[in-house]
Design a protein around this motif. Structure first.
Motif, PDB file in Angstrom:
ATOM      1  N   ILE A  35       0.868  -1.170   0.000  1.00  0.00           N
ATOM      2  CA  ILE A  35       0.000   0.000   0.000  1.00  0.00           C
ATOM      3  C   ILE A  35       0.909   1.226   0.000  1.00  0.00           C
ATOM      4  N   ASN A  36       0.809   2.012  -1.056  1.00  0.00           N
ATOM      5  CA  ASN A  36       1.675   3.186  -1.143  1.00  0.00           C
ATOM      6  C   ASN A  36       1.108   4.356  -0.352  1.00  0.00           C
ATOM      7  N   VAL A  37       1.952   4.923   0.494  1.00  0.00           N
ATOM      8  CA  VAL A  37       1.561   6.102   1.256  1.00  0.00           C
ATOM      9  C   VAL A  37       2.553   7.211   0.932  1.00  0.00           C
ATOM     10  N   GLY A  38       2.033   8.337   0.477  1.00  0.00           N
ATOM     11  CA  GLY A  38       2.903   9.452   0.114  1.00  0.00           C
ATOM     12  C   GLY A  38       3.349  10.235   1.343  1.00  0.00           C
ATOM     13  N   VAL A  39       4.582  10.715   1.298  1.00  0.00           N
ATOM     14  CA  VAL A  39       5.103  11.536   2.389  1.00  0.00           C
ATOM     15  C   VAL A  39       5.722  12.779   1.771  1.00  0.00           C
ATOM     16  N   VAL A  40       5.246  13.947   2.159  1.00  0.00           N
ATOM     17  CA  VAL A  40       5.821  15.203   1.665  1.00  0.00           C
ATOM     18  C   VAL A  40       6.367  15.953   2.875  1.00  0.00           C
ATOM     19  N   LEU A  41       7.684  16.108   2.926  1.00  0.00           N
ATOM     20  CA  LEU A  41       8.300  16.779   4.071  1.00  0.00           C
ATOM     21  C   LEU A  41       9.460  17.639   3.613  1.00  0.00           C
ATOM     22  N   PRO A  42       9.771  18.700   4.349  1.00  0.00           N
ATOM     23  CA  PRO A  42      10.937  19.516   3.985  1.00  0.00           C
ATOM     24  C   PRO A  42      12.227  18.785   4.342  1.00  0.00           C
ATOM     25  N   LEU A  43      12.923  18.246   3.351  1.00  0.00           N
ATOM     26  CA  LEU A  43      14.152  17.501   3.625  1.00  0.00           C
ATOM     27  C   LEU A  43      15.392  18.286   3.228  1.00  0.00           C
ATOM     28  N   SER A  44      15.175  19.477   2.656  1.00  0.00           N
ATOM     29  CA  SER A  44      16.299  20.379   2.410  1.00  0.00           C
ATOM     30  C   SER A  44      15.807  21.768   2.784  1.00  0.00           C
ATOM     31  N   ALA A  48      14.641  21.586   7.287  1.00  0.00           N
ATOM     32  CA  ALA A  48      14.934  20.179   7.003  1.00  0.00           C
ATOM     33  C   ALA A  48      15.048  19.304   8.249  1.00  0.00           C
ATOM     34  N   GLN A  49      15.571  19.881   9.341  1.00  0.00           N
ATOM     35  CA  GLN A  49      15.734  19.080  10.547  1.00  0.00           C
ATOM     36  C   GLN A  49      14.395  18.495  11.003  1.00  0.00           C
ATOM     37  N   PHE A  50      13.355  19.307  10.919  1.00  0.00           N
ATOM     38  CA  PHE A  50      12.025  18.845  11.312  1.00  0.00           C
ATOM     39  C   PHE A  50      11.551  17.743  10.367  1.00  0.00           C
ATOM     40  N   GLY A  51      11.859  17.918   9.095  1.00  0.00           N
ATOM     41  CA  GLY A  51      11.453  16.929   8.100  1.00  0.00           C
ATOM     42  C   GLY A  51      12.118  15.585   8.358  1.00  0.00           C
ATOM     43  N   ILE A  52      13.393  15.635   8.724  1.00  0.00           N
ATOM     44  CA  ILE A  52      14.134  14.392   8.964  1.00  0.00           C
ATOM     45  C   ILE A  52      13.599  13.677  10.208  1.00  0.00           C
ATOM     46  N   ASN A  53      13.361  14.434  11.285  1.00  0.00           N
ATOM     47  CA  ASN A  53      12.797  13.825  12.491  1.00  0.00           C
ATOM     48  C   ASN A  53      11.457  13.173  12.179  1.00  0.00           C
ATOM     49  N   GLY A 111       2.012  14.778   5.717  1.00  0.00           N
ATOM     50  CA  GLY A 111       2.929  15.910   5.581  1.00  0.00           C
ATOM     51  C   GLY A 111       2.261  17.203   5.969  1.00  0.00           C
ATOM     52  N   ALA A 112       2.869  18.299   5.801  1.00  0.00           N
ATOM     53  CA  ALA A 112       4.217  18.558   5.340  1.00  0.00           C
ATOM     54  C   ALA A 112       4.982  19.289   6.445  1.00  0.00           C
ATOM     55  N   TYR A 113       4.636  19.037   7.690  1.00  0.00           N
ATOM     56  CA  TYR A 113       5.228  19.658   8.871  1.00  0.00           C
ATOM     57  C   TYR A 113       5.020  21.171   8.937  1.00  0.00           C
ATOM     58  N   VAL A 114       5.639  21.907   8.001  1.00  0.00           N
ATOM     59  CA  VAL A 114       5.527  23.374   8.030  1.00  0.00           C
ATOM     60  C   VAL A 114       4.133  23.771   7.544  1.00  0.00           C
ATOM     61  N   SER A 115       3.414  24.529   8.357  1.00  0.00           N
ATOM     62  CA  SER A 115       2.013  24.823   8.050  1.00  0.00           C
ATOM     63  C   SER A 115       1.795  25.410   6.661  1.00  0.00           C
ATOM     64  N   SER A 116       2.655  26.356   6.277  1.00  0.00           N
ATOM     65  CA  SER A 116       2.419  26.996   4.981  1.00  0.00           C
ATOM     66  C   SER A 116       2.582  25.975   3.845  1.00  0.00           C
ATOM     67  N   LEU A 117       3.431  24.971   4.046  1.00  0.00           N
ATOM     68  CA  LEU A 117       3.585  23.922   3.037  1.00  0.00           C
ATOM     69  C   LEU A 117       2.361  22.998   3.051  1.00  0.00           C
ATOM     70  N   THR A 118       1.893  22.672   4.261  1.00  0.00           N
ATOM     71  CA  THR A 118       0.748  21.772   4.387  1.00  0.00           C
ATOM     72  C   THR A 118      -0.497  22.401   3.756  1.00  0.00           C
ATOM     73  N   LEU A 119      -0.637  23.716   3.921  1.00  0.00           N
ATOM     74  CA  LEU A 119      -1.776  24.400   3.316  1.00  0.00           C
ATOM     75  C   LEU A 119      -1.769  24.200   1.806  1.00  0.00           C
ATOM     76  N   HIS A 313       8.963  15.628  19.324  1.00  0.00           N
ATOM     77  CA  HIS A 313       7.520  15.592  19.095  1.00  0.00           C
ATOM     78  C   HIS A 313       7.168  15.283  17.646  1.00  0.00           C
ATOM     79  N   ASP A 314       7.947  15.799  16.690  1.00  0.00           N
ATOM     80  CA  ASP A 314       7.627  15.558  15.275  1.00  0.00           C
ATOM     81  C   ASP A 314       7.654  14.057  14.978  1.00  0.00           C
ATOM     82  N   ALA A 315       8.633  13.357  15.582  1.00  0.00           N
ATOM     83  CA  ALA A 315       8.746  11.919  15.353  1.00  0.00           C
ATOM     84  C   ALA A 315       7.595  11.175  16.029  1.00  0.00           C
ATOM     85  N   ILE A 316       7.289  11.563  17.274  1.00  0.00           N
ATOM     86  CA  ILE A 316       6.201  10.910  18.009  1.00  0.00           C
ATOM     87  C   ILE A 316       4.894  11.026  17.233  1.00  0.00           C
TER      88      ILE A 316
END
Lengths: 402, 286
Positions: A35-44, A48-53, A111-119, A313-316
């Motif tokens: 089952i494919n699940v997409g993940v969009v996170l800031p990795l650069s 990026a630190q939040f994205g990696i966690n 995703g996408a951790y950062v609110s403006s990206l998630t919007l 918290h981001d990882a949890i």
């Protein structure tokens, strides 16, 4: 501007391809289909630190779920994460989500951790009717009548209110009465909506705001802000900031001998780098948070052993999203987006990785808001974060450092 | 009044740093005639070198700045000889693509090599300041300012008092005539490029005590750098100094009257006004 977007997109695609290739092949026989699940996170970029966690939390939870037999209602189907880099640009985040949907037939996106990206991502998801599970704080995520957005965490304005209420209570417990406060916040979706909560709660508590100022996220000189802060005669500073700006604010305050307690609004205040960069300046700093590793030490230990990094918290919360997703797939017993969306909306979730959440459970209302989400406050004590507020979640008694 | 003076002090301090990072840009343009869009990436590189020198060797970033200058100078020299030189006579579009390409390679290279986490050094003077009457002078700002001024003065000395400097200036004015009187133009250009990017890297290292480094750290300074260089007059080293100090003071003082979010708005209004009156910049070569 186009060239930047493309460059990062290409990099993101490379990263995603690499991540999928390196995903450990599990010994378990794969009976059902993946089952494919997409993940969009800031990795650069600066977030990026939040994205990696976040990504680490997702990966650990998925590995454990797959190793435990996958989704049983679907013949032991394994979850496969397809990771894309959102960079720090909303347009790139939206494009990444679009690509995941078009090329990878994802049943849901996280995703996408950062609110403006998630919007930006949520606009794409709503059009395609595919569920988006997120931990982003900005209020408007669940206030636009969207049917596909599910947010595990409290709203930013709720966090802002907790930041004020918690501070007042903790200060009062040690005999300090707060009357004048200052607000500093980064001016994107997260800072702006959290500051609204700060403002509202301050007003309700009779706390006068002697300074209330937004600043751009890429700020390189915070001295003008700190000069204003000194002149404001505030007794406490509420800061809503990411890491780079948080470090500048705390250090410059110390330099300019503006020795007020700073109460953080999550973001950069709840990263281990905060304590490692600031050393003893971090001791006793309070911050609002949406979960903490001392609430569920068993899971947090597995994470720390695996990544040699505290389960922030981001990882949890991302691991908890996998819990929500897994339980929903079991209930839906189907991989259509519509069935999955229905299950996420209908069910009450608890147990597993959700133990790390202050409420320990999730139940999404019609807007996709988790009605069981609760804000907490943590305090930095000897380089670790201890949950100190509210009293019923407390692991350590708070100290008001004024 | 106190706050105005304080704002001017702060503005001059950060302005000194803006000056030194922009001198590199303006020097490269002045001598090689190309606009280096990757200039800010050398600032990021300087920050990383200083960071790792601090983390691995315990070297203070202010000392690491010299290491950063040396390494980046050598890198810049090599880059000029191998790739930049090839586009010097090419159309401007090729030059733009080359330096933008370099920017992309460097930023993503840093991401691959160093990872995306935000790194920050811890030094004793980082949270200290001098207090003079009602005024505060931040020690990391002061250190960065003094180091920047010292490097600016050294460059001025090299350009005006040494044979190399004369060769550089001659090359800037007329490469052909320079070659005729026996200057090794290619070498001088490589040295100028090395000096230019080296100085920017030096500037990156001296701001490390109060900022943090990550692969896109350079992008925070791109606009600032070009504003300073163009305001002062692209190609003029003295102009970069005047431009840097002016930009520092304008942004700092504007924050007194307007929200800090409008800092750049005020800066660019002044920028447009100055360019309208002096299209070649404050110290532009007419």
């Amino acid at each position: 501007m186009d060239i930047f977007v493309n460059r990062r997109r290409v990099l993101g695609m490379g990263g995603a391809a690499l991540a999928t290739a390196l995903m450990p092949r599990l010994a378990k026989a794969q009976q059902g289909q993946d089952i494919n699940v997409g993940v969009v996170l800031p990795l650069s970029g600066p977030s990026a630190q939040f994205g990696i966690n976040s990504k680490n939390g997702l990966e650990l939870a998925v590995e454990e779920l797959n190793a435990a037999g996958g989704i049983k209602a679907l013949g032991g189907a394994q979850i496969r994460l397809i990771v894309a880099d959102s960079t720090s640009a909303p347009t790139a985040a939206a494009t990444a989500a679009q690509r995941l949907i078009a090329q990878n037939e994802v049943v849901a996106v996280i995703g996408a951790y950062v609110s403006s990206l998630t919007l930006a991502v949520s606009e794409v998801m709503e059009r395609r009717g595919i569920p988006l599970l997120t931990i982003s704080y900005a209020d408007q995520l669940t206030e636009r009548g969207f049917k596909t957005v599910f947010r595990l965490n409290p709203k930013a304005s709720t966090l802002g209110q907790a930041q004020v209420t918690g501070s007042i209570e903790i200060a009062a417990a040690s005999g300090a009465k707060l009357e004048r406060a200052a607000i500093l916040y980064e001016d994107t979706a997260y800072g702006t909506s959290q500051s609204a909560g700060l403002r509202k709660a301050s007003q309700a508590a009779g706390l006068s705001l002697v300074m209330d100022e937004a600043y751009p996220q890429g700020i390189t000189d915070v001295t003008p802000l700190i000069n204003k802060l000194r002149a404001s005669e505030a007794q406490v500073v509420f800061a809503v900031s990411y890491l780079n700006d948080t470090l500048q604010i705390v250090r410059t305050m110390r330099q300019q001998k503006v020795l007020l307690p700073v109460v953080g609004g999550a973001g950069g205040f709840i990263l281990p780098e905060f304590a490692s960069a600031l050393g003893e300046l971090s001791e006793g700093v309070l911050s609002v948070n949406s979960s903490n590793y001392d609430l569920d030490e068993a899971h947090a230990k597995r994470y720390r052993d695996r990544f040699n990094y505290p389960m922030v918290h981001d990882a949890i919360e991302h691991a908890a999203l996998i819990e929500v997703l897994g339980q929903s797939l079991e209930t839906a017993a189907a991989t259509t987006s519509e069935a999955l969306r229905g299950a996420v909306a209908a069910k009450r979730f608890e147990g597993g990785w959700l133990d790390g959440m202050p409420g320990g459970a999730a139940d999404f209302d019609d807007t996709g808001h988790n009605v069981l989400a609760e804000p907490i406050m943590i305090q930095w004590r000897s380089g670790e974060m201890a949950t100190v507020w509210p009293t019923e979640r407390q692991k350590m008694k708070p100290v008001w450092v004024s | 009044m106190t706050s105005l003076v304080q704002a001017i002090i702060d503005g001059l301090m950060v302005g000194g740093v803006y000056a030194v990072i922009s001198i590199g840009l303006t020097l490269v343009f002045g001598v090689l005639g190309i606009v280096n869009f990757a200039q800010a990436e050398f600032l990021m590189l300087g920050m990383y070198i200083a960071y790792f020198a601090w983390a691995a060797l315990g070297l203070d970033p202010l000392a690491g700045a010299f290491l950063a200058f040396g390494i980046v100078f050598a890198l810049g020299y090599g880059l000029q000889r191998t790739i930049i030189q090839r586009v010097l006579k090419a159309p401007a579009v090729s030059q733009v693509f080359l330096t933008v390409g370099l920017l992309i390679v460097m930023e993503n290279g840093a991401l691959l090599a160093f990872g995306s986490q935000i790194r920050s050094v811890t030094t004793a003077y980082q949270t200290k300041s001098l207090q003079i009457g009602p005024f505060f002078v931040s020690l990391p700002y002061l250190a960065a300012f003094l180091m920047s001024i010292a490097s600016g003065v050294s460059l001025w000395w090299v350009l005006n008092r040494s044979w190399l400097g004369m060769a550089i200036r001659a090359t800037a004015i007329d490469p052909m005539a320079g070659r005729l009187i026996g200057i090794n133009i290619d070498r001088v250009m490589a040295i100028a490029f090395g000096l230019g990017v080296g100085l920017t890297a030096f500037g990156g290292a001296v701001v490390l005590p109060y900022l943090s480094v990550f692969p896109t750290a350079g992008s925070q300074f791109v606009v600032l750098m070009f504003t300073v260089a163009v305001l002062g007059g692209l190609g003029s080293v003295a102009g970069a100094v005047v431009g840097g100090l002016a930009v520092g003071v304008i942004t700092s003082v504007s924050a007194l009257m307007f929200p800090i979010q409008l800092q750049n708005l005020v800066l660019f209004l002044v920028f447009i006004a100055i360019l309208a009156l002096r299209p070649d910049g404050l110290m532009g070569r007419a």
